[in-house]
Design an enzyme around this catalytic site. Structure first.
Site, PDB file in Angstrom:
ATOM      1  N   ASP A   1       0.815  -1.209  -0.146  1.00 18.83           N
ATOM      2  CA  ASP A   1       0.035   0.005  -0.123  1.00 18.83           C
ATOM      3  C   ASP A   1       0.974   1.373  -0.110  1.00 18.83           C
ATOM      4  O   ASP A   1       1.991   1.160   0.559  1.00 18.83           O
ATOM      5  CB  ASP A   1      -1.037  -0.060   1.125  1.00 18.83           C
ATOM      6  CG  ASP A   1      -2.080   0.831   1.137  1.00 18.83           C
ATOM      7  OD1 ASP A   1      -1.892   2.205   1.138  1.00 18.83           O
ATOM      8  OD2 ASP A   1      -3.173   0.665   1.101  1.00 18.83           O
TER       9      ASP A   1
ATOM     10  N   TYR B   1     -12.556   8.389 -14.631  1.00 17.63           N
ATOM     11  CA  TYR B   1     -12.698   7.039 -13.892  1.00 17.63           C
ATOM     12  C   TYR B   1     -13.352   5.914 -14.985  1.00 17.63           C
ATOM     13  O   TYR B   1     -12.780   4.695 -15.055  1.00 17.63           O
ATOM     14  CB  TYR B   1     -13.514   7.112 -12.880  1.00 17.63           C
ATOM     15  CG  TYR B   1     -13.756   5.735 -11.810  1.00 17.63           C
ATOM     16  CD1 TYR B   1     -12.510   5.494 -11.206  1.00 17.63           C
ATOM     17  CD2 TYR B   1     -14.742   5.121 -11.763  1.00 17.63           C
ATOM     18  CE1 TYR B   1     -12.811   4.360 -10.403  1.00 17.63           C
ATOM     19  CE2 TYR B   1     -14.876   3.853 -11.113  1.00 17.63           C
ATOM     20  CZ  TYR B   1     -13.723   3.686 -10.386  1.00 17.63           C
ATOM     21  OH  TYR B   1     -13.848   2.499  -9.569  1.00 17.63           O
TER      22      TYR B   1
ATOM     23  N   PRO C   1     -12.500   2.882   2.853  1.00 14.88           N
ATOM     24  CA  PRO C   1     -11.744   4.129   3.355  1.00 14.88           C
ATOM     25  C   PRO C   1     -11.784   5.025   2.359  1.00 14.88           C
ATOM     26  O   PRO C   1     -12.119   6.330   2.467  1.00 14.88           O
ATOM     27  CB  PRO C   1     -10.354   3.731   4.023  1.00 14.88           C
ATOM     28  CG  PRO C   1     -10.496   2.319   4.189  1.00 14.88           C
ATOM     29  CD  PRO C   1     -11.466   1.680   3.158  1.00 14.88           C
TER      30      PRO C   1
END
Length: 213
Positions: free
Chosen positions: A5, A115, A151
């Site tokens: 990450d 996107y 998140p």
């Protein structure tokens, strides 16, 4: 199992296990990815799960937003796949799983030009890799989730200025009346990685709570 990450804090939240190794990685850093490919050359399952959601139509999209969308959503998968695929081909075994989105060539959503464009590219990337390396024992599939409680989503809802109202809007487009759970997406990835899916390659599994119906 190896997890990476860009945020070390997120990695620190993972449960400690002798079977889990974590390391910080920026998926836009091609050199760092190449080093990871050399260090972890025995990886047989690669899950590409990094993404950036730019907001706006084509008229509102800037060059910077579009470049960032392609760098994170598409080029990162090009880099990771290029780094880990050769060893898979050499072993004649491997499974690559790309996290795309239902907002792609499956369907669209308002103000998601960059996107949707880049996630559609992920589907094309997936099929191309699947076709080119099918004879080498490597499978490549994609998952197209709907709105998942993550998140990243929390950050975008908070940025709207009204968290509760934003959550209601996201939930309202899910025909099941709820957001997806990360564990539900992970379970599909686990199937794709397993021997039970050995006859599956070049597929895109939509798991969206009915959003695209």
């Amino acid at each position: 199992m190896i997890a990476s990450d860009i945020n070390q804090e997120s990695l620190n939240e993972l449960p400690s296990s002798e079977f889990l190794k974590t390391f910080q990685l920026d998926v836009t850093n091609g050199q760092a990815i190449a080093r990871a490919g050399r260090e972890f050359s025995n990886v047989s399952v690669l899950v590409n799960c990094a993404g950036y959601v730019a907001t706006g139509s084509i008229l509102q999209c800037t060059d910077k937003q579009l470049d960032m969308s392609f760098d994170i959503n598409v080029k990162s998968m090009f880099n990771t796949t290029s780094a880990f695929l050769p060893a898979m081909v050499a072993r004649k075994e491997g499974s690559i799983i790309n996290i795309a989105s239902v907002v792609s060539s499956v369907m669209t959503a308002p103000d998601r030009f960059a996107y949707a464009t880049t996630k559609a590219a992920v589907l094309g990337l997936t099929m191309s890799v699947a076709r080119d390396f099918i004879a080498d024992g490597v499978r490549c599939n994609s998952i197209s989730p709907g709105t998942v409680d993550t998140p990243s989503l929390h950050s975008r809802m908070a940025a709207s200025g009204d968290l509760d109202e934003a959550r209601k809007r996201f939930v309202s487009r899910q025909l099941m009346g709820r957001l997806g759970a990360a564990e539900e997406i992970a379970s599909v990835a686990l199937l794709m990685a397993s021997d039970e899916a050995k006859f599956m390659t070049g597929s895109n599994v939509v798991i969206d709570g009915g959003m695209s119906l």
